[in-house]
Scaffold this motif. Structure first.
Motif, PDB file in Angstrom:
ATOM      1  N   GLY A 278       0.821  -1.204   0.000  1.00 39.36           N
ATOM      2  CA  GLY A 278       0.000   0.000   0.000  1.00 39.36           C
ATOM      3  C   GLY A 278       0.854   1.252   0.000  1.00 39.36           C
ATOM      4  N   THR A 279       0.226   2.370   0.334  1.00 40.43           N
ATOM      5  CA  THR A 279       0.929   3.652   0.347  1.00 40.43           C
ATOM      6  C   THR A 279       0.890   4.350   1.702  1.00 40.43           C
ATOM      7  OG1 THR A 279      -1.075   4.795  -0.405  1.00 40.43           O
ATOM      8  CG2 THR A 279       0.461   4.022  -2.107  1.00 40.43           C
ATOM      9  N   LEU A 280       0.040   3.863   2.611  1.00 40.05           N
ATOM     10  CA  LEU A 280      -0.132   4.539   3.899  1.00 40.05           C
ATOM     11  C   LEU A 280       1.186   4.665   4.657  1.00 40.05           C
ATOM     12  CD1 LEU A 280      -1.936   5.760   6.105  1.00 40.05           C
ATOM     13  CD2 LEU A 280      -2.341   3.417   6.940  1.00 40.05           C
ATOM     14  N   PHE A 281       2.006   3.600   4.599  1.00 39.78           N
ATOM     15  CA  PHE A 281       3.229   3.581   5.386  1.00 39.78           C
ATOM     16  C   PHE A 281       4.464   3.988   4.581  1.00 39.78           C
ATOM     17  CE2 PHE A 281       0.377   0.548   7.496  1.00 39.78           C
ATOM     18  CZ  PHE A 281       0.390   1.073   8.782  1.00 39.78           C
ATOM     19  N   ASP A 282       4.277   4.459   3.352  1.00 43.08           N
ATOM     20  CA  ASP A 282       5.426   4.862   2.535  1.00 43.08           C
ATOM     21  C   ASP A 282       6.328   5.878   3.234  1.00 43.08           C
ATOM     22  OD1 ASP A 282       4.713   3.143   0.564  1.00 43.08           O
ATOM     23  OD2 ASP A 282       4.089   4.655  -0.891  1.00 43.08           O
ATOM     24  N   PRO A 283       5.787   6.886   3.913  1.00 46.39           N
ATOM     25  CA  PRO A 283       6.676   7.892   4.520  1.00 46.39           C
ATOM     26  C   PRO A 283       7.605   7.350   5.598  1.00 46.39           C
ATOM     27  CG  PRO A 283       4.418   8.724   4.335  1.00 46.39           C
ATOM     28  CD  PRO A 283       4.367   7.267   4.037  1.00 46.39           C
ATOM     29  N   VAL A 284       7.334   6.144   6.103  1.00 48.37           N
ATOM     30  CA  VAL A 284       8.187   5.608   7.166  1.00 48.37           C
ATOM     31  C   VAL A 284       9.596   5.340   6.646  1.00 48.37           C
ATOM     32  CG1 VAL A 284       7.731   3.134   6.848  1.00 48.37           C
ATOM     33  CG2 VAL A 284       8.183   4.038   9.130  1.00 48.37           C
ATOM     34  N   VAL A 285       9.731   5.070   5.345  1.00 48.22           N
ATOM     35  CA  VAL A 285      11.055   4.784   4.785  1.00 48.22           C
ATOM     36  C   VAL A 285      11.957   6.010   4.916  1.00 48.22           C
ATOM     37  CG1 VAL A 285      12.328   4.131   2.714  1.00 48.22           C
ATOM     38  CG2 VAL A 285      10.110   3.061   3.197  1.00 48.22           C
ATOM     39  N   ALA A 286      11.484   7.145   4.432  1.00 50.20           N
ATOM     40  CA  ALA A 286      12.261   8.384   4.535  1.00 50.20           C
ATOM     41  C   ALA A 286      12.478   8.762   5.990  1.00 50.20           C
ATOM     42  CB  ALA A 286      11.551   9.515   3.788  1.00 50.20           C
ATOM     43  N   ALA A 287      11.465   8.574   6.817  1.00 50.56           N
ATOM     44  CA  ALA A 287      11.582   8.945   8.224  1.00 50.56           C
ATOM     45  C   ALA A 287      12.633   8.104   8.930  1.00 50.56           C
ATOM     46  CB  ALA A 287      10.227   8.784   8.921  1.00 50.56           C
ATOM     47  N   LEU A 288      12.700   6.820   8.593  1.00 51.46           N
ATOM     48  CA  LEU A 288      13.689   5.947   9.217  1.00 51.46           C
ATOM     49  C   LEU A 288      15.107   6.339   8.798  1.00 51.46           C
ATOM     50  CD1 LEU A 288      14.332   3.548  10.998  1.00 51.46           C
ATOM     51  CD2 LEU A 288      13.927   2.044   9.029  1.00 51.46           C
ATOM     52  N   ILE A 289      15.294   6.646   7.519  1.00 52.22           N
ATOM     53  CA  ILE A 289      16.623   7.085   7.068  1.00 52.22           C
ATOM     54  C   ILE A 289      17.014   8.369   7.790  1.00 52.22           C
ATOM     55  CG2 ILE A 289      17.995   7.874   5.101  1.00 52.22           C
ATOM     56  CD1 ILE A 289      16.260   6.095   3.316  1.00 52.22           C
ATOM     57  N   ARG A 290      16.096   9.313   7.864  1.00 50.80           N
ATOM     58  CA  ARG A 290      16.384  10.584   8.546  1.00 50.80           C
ATOM     59  C   ARG A 290      16.749  10.329  10.010  1.00 50.80           C
ATOM     60  NH1 ARG A 290      15.754  16.001   8.088  1.00 50.80           N
ATOM     61  NH2 ARG A 290      15.057  15.792   5.915  1.00 50.80           N
ATOM     62  N   TYR A 291      16.035   9.442  10.670  1.00 51.18           N
ATOM     63  CA  TYR A 291      16.300   9.137  12.072  1.00 51.18           C
ATOM     64  C   TYR A 291      17.698   8.545  12.253  1.00 51.18           C
ATOM     65  CZ  TYR A 291      15.891   6.860  16.640  1.00 51.18           C
ATOM     66  OH  TYR A 291      16.106   6.443  17.930  1.00 51.18           O
ATOM     67  N   LEU A 292      18.112   7.676  11.319  1.00 46.28           N
ATOM     68  CA  LEU A 292      19.380   6.960  11.481  1.00 46.28           C
ATOM     69  C   LEU A 292      20.599   7.798  11.090  1.00 46.28           C
ATOM     70  CD1 LEU A 292      18.411   3.379  10.240  1.00 46.28           C
ATOM     71  CD2 LEU A 292      18.742   4.167  12.591  1.00 46.28           C
ATOM     72  N   ILE A 293      20.457   8.718  10.131  1.00 49.33           N
ATOM     73  CA  ILE A 293      21.635   9.473   9.696  1.00 49.33           C
ATOM     74  C   ILE A 293      21.643  10.912  10.203  1.00 49.33           C
ATOM     75  CG2 ILE A 293      21.809   8.040   7.628  1.00 49.33           C
ATOM     76  CD1 ILE A 293      20.837  10.400   5.969  1.00 49.33           C
TER      77      ILE A 293
END
Length: 393
Positions: A278-293
């Motif tokens: 789906g698309t609902l959780f798509d923003p979690v990918v960018a958010a996780l990268i931002r959190y880690l770096i």
């Protein structure tokens, strides 16, 4: 590597060195017009101990024989500890590799330009797929045993790097005076730090409990891998503390924004958004990268912000801590989570490779449409050491 000893405190010297064995092998294969034949035959060679195919050029046969085994100094007790660390943390390591180590590569502008040189426009996730497959091969229990896929993959990746050096230097598409040798020793060792030290940093940020012994063993395994990929062992930090110093100095020396880095990051995000249903959780990918770096690095890579998901992803350490308590509750919990971790890792690899086995073929040319332009001038818990005082902003 050369007549003058170097070490990781001499980065300018490391920028002048490539990989003599692989470079000589690739140069001779191209000079004799045998690279196409080599690539065809290598499609049938993918397991340790397998008989080499008939008709393989002599220079390639000699290279494969010389690189068929890990370095003689390997401590197999340490490697066994690293294997257990992989088993215990496989899904977390895969997450850190994808969402911290790969973006770290893109934060170095000349590396981002170089990676862009080998991305096919029709299949932009190829390099991510190759990296994912390579690390999964490494994490398997039989990685260094007969009939494994890891050693042949390492042999091919080493030649892939040498071929990129060959093309860029021959075609004058690399500013060697400003940047040093393409895929030089400093960059190879820097890459080793991204996949070891910076992965451990990401695991810590995710709240994963790691022992000092486990973290040291994980780094040791990547020291072995680095040697197999052509890093000069005399120049590679010997322990995690010195590796931390190298990593900090390398990133401070080279990291910054670039159009190529932002594009590669966008491709990475797009790839994993396709994996998430789906698309609902798509923003979690960018958010996780931002959190880690971190925000500064994420802004350099044009990673979008989301107030909702950037906040939500910060709960990851709490959720992962709960899973760790389940794992520690007994053998059944440990087995369930380890099995689930292997399943998730294999699913991610399948999505990355689209069901293919990546062949790590040596490119016979670097296509102009995506080539490089000359660069512009639990107990005893492990925690990252602070950034070196002279590198703090």
């Amino acid at each position: 590597m050369g007549d003058t000893p170097v070490n990781h405190h001499q980065p300018d010297a490391l920028r002048l060195q490539g990989d003599e064995l692989a470079d000589a092998t690739v140069a001779e294969l191209f000079a004799r017009g045998e690279m196409g034949k080599f690539n065809t035959l290598m499609r049938w060679f993918d397991r340790s101990g397998q008989d080499l195919p008939d008709g393989l050029p002599d220079v390639a046969r000699e290279y494969l024989a010389a690189t068929a085994a890990p370095p003689s100094w390997v401590d197999w007790g340490e490697m066994e500890k690293a294997r257990l660390f992989f088993i215990d943390n496989n899904v977390h390591i895969s997450t850190a590799l994808s969402f911290a180590a790969m973006p770290a590569c893109y934060l170095v502008p000349h590396i981002a330009r170089l990676l862009s040189a080998t991305h096919s426009l029709a299949y932009p996730s190829r390099r991510m797929a190759e990296t994912g497959q390579f690390t999964v091969y490494l994490m398997r229990p039989d990685a260094f045993q007969a009939d494994s896929r890891f050693v042949p993959a390492a042999q091919k990746v080493r030649l892939l790097h040498a071929s990129i050096r060959h093309h860029l230097r021959r075609e004058g598409r690399w500013d060697e005076a400003a940047l040093g040798v393409p895929i030089c020793q400093e960059d190879m060792i820097g890459g080793q730090m991204m996949f070891s030290v910076q992965v451990l940093d990401a695991l810590h940020r995710l709240g994963i409990h790691m022992s000092v012994e486990g973290a040291e063993s994980y780094y040791y395994a990547w020291r072995v891998v680095g040697a197999m990929l052509g890093c000069d062992p005399a120049s590679v930090p010997v322990d995690l503390a010195s590796a931390r110093d190298f990593s900090d100095r390398y990133m401070a020396r080279h990291m910054g924004p670039s159009a190529e880095g932002a594009l590669l990051t966008r491709q990475l995000i797009d790839l994993y958004e396709e994996v998430v249903p789906g698309t609902l959780f798509d923003p979690v990918v960018a958010a996780l990268i931002r959190y880690l770096i971190g925000d500064t690095s994420a802004d350099w890579l044009d990673i979008p912000r989301s107030s909702t998901w950037d906040t939500a992803v910060k709960t990851a350490p709490v959720l992962l801590g709960l899973l760790e308590r389940i794992e520690d509750s007994g053998p059944l919990g440990e087995w369930v989570l380890d099995t689930f971790g292997r399943w998730v890792t294999e699913l991610e690899l399948s999505s990355l490779t689209r069901g293919r086995v990546m062949q790590y073929a040596v490119p016979e040319e670097l296509k102009g449409e995506y080539g490089i332009k000359s660069a512009r001038p639990r107990t005893d818990r492990w925690t990252p050491a602070p950034v070196s005082a002279d590198l703090r902003i």
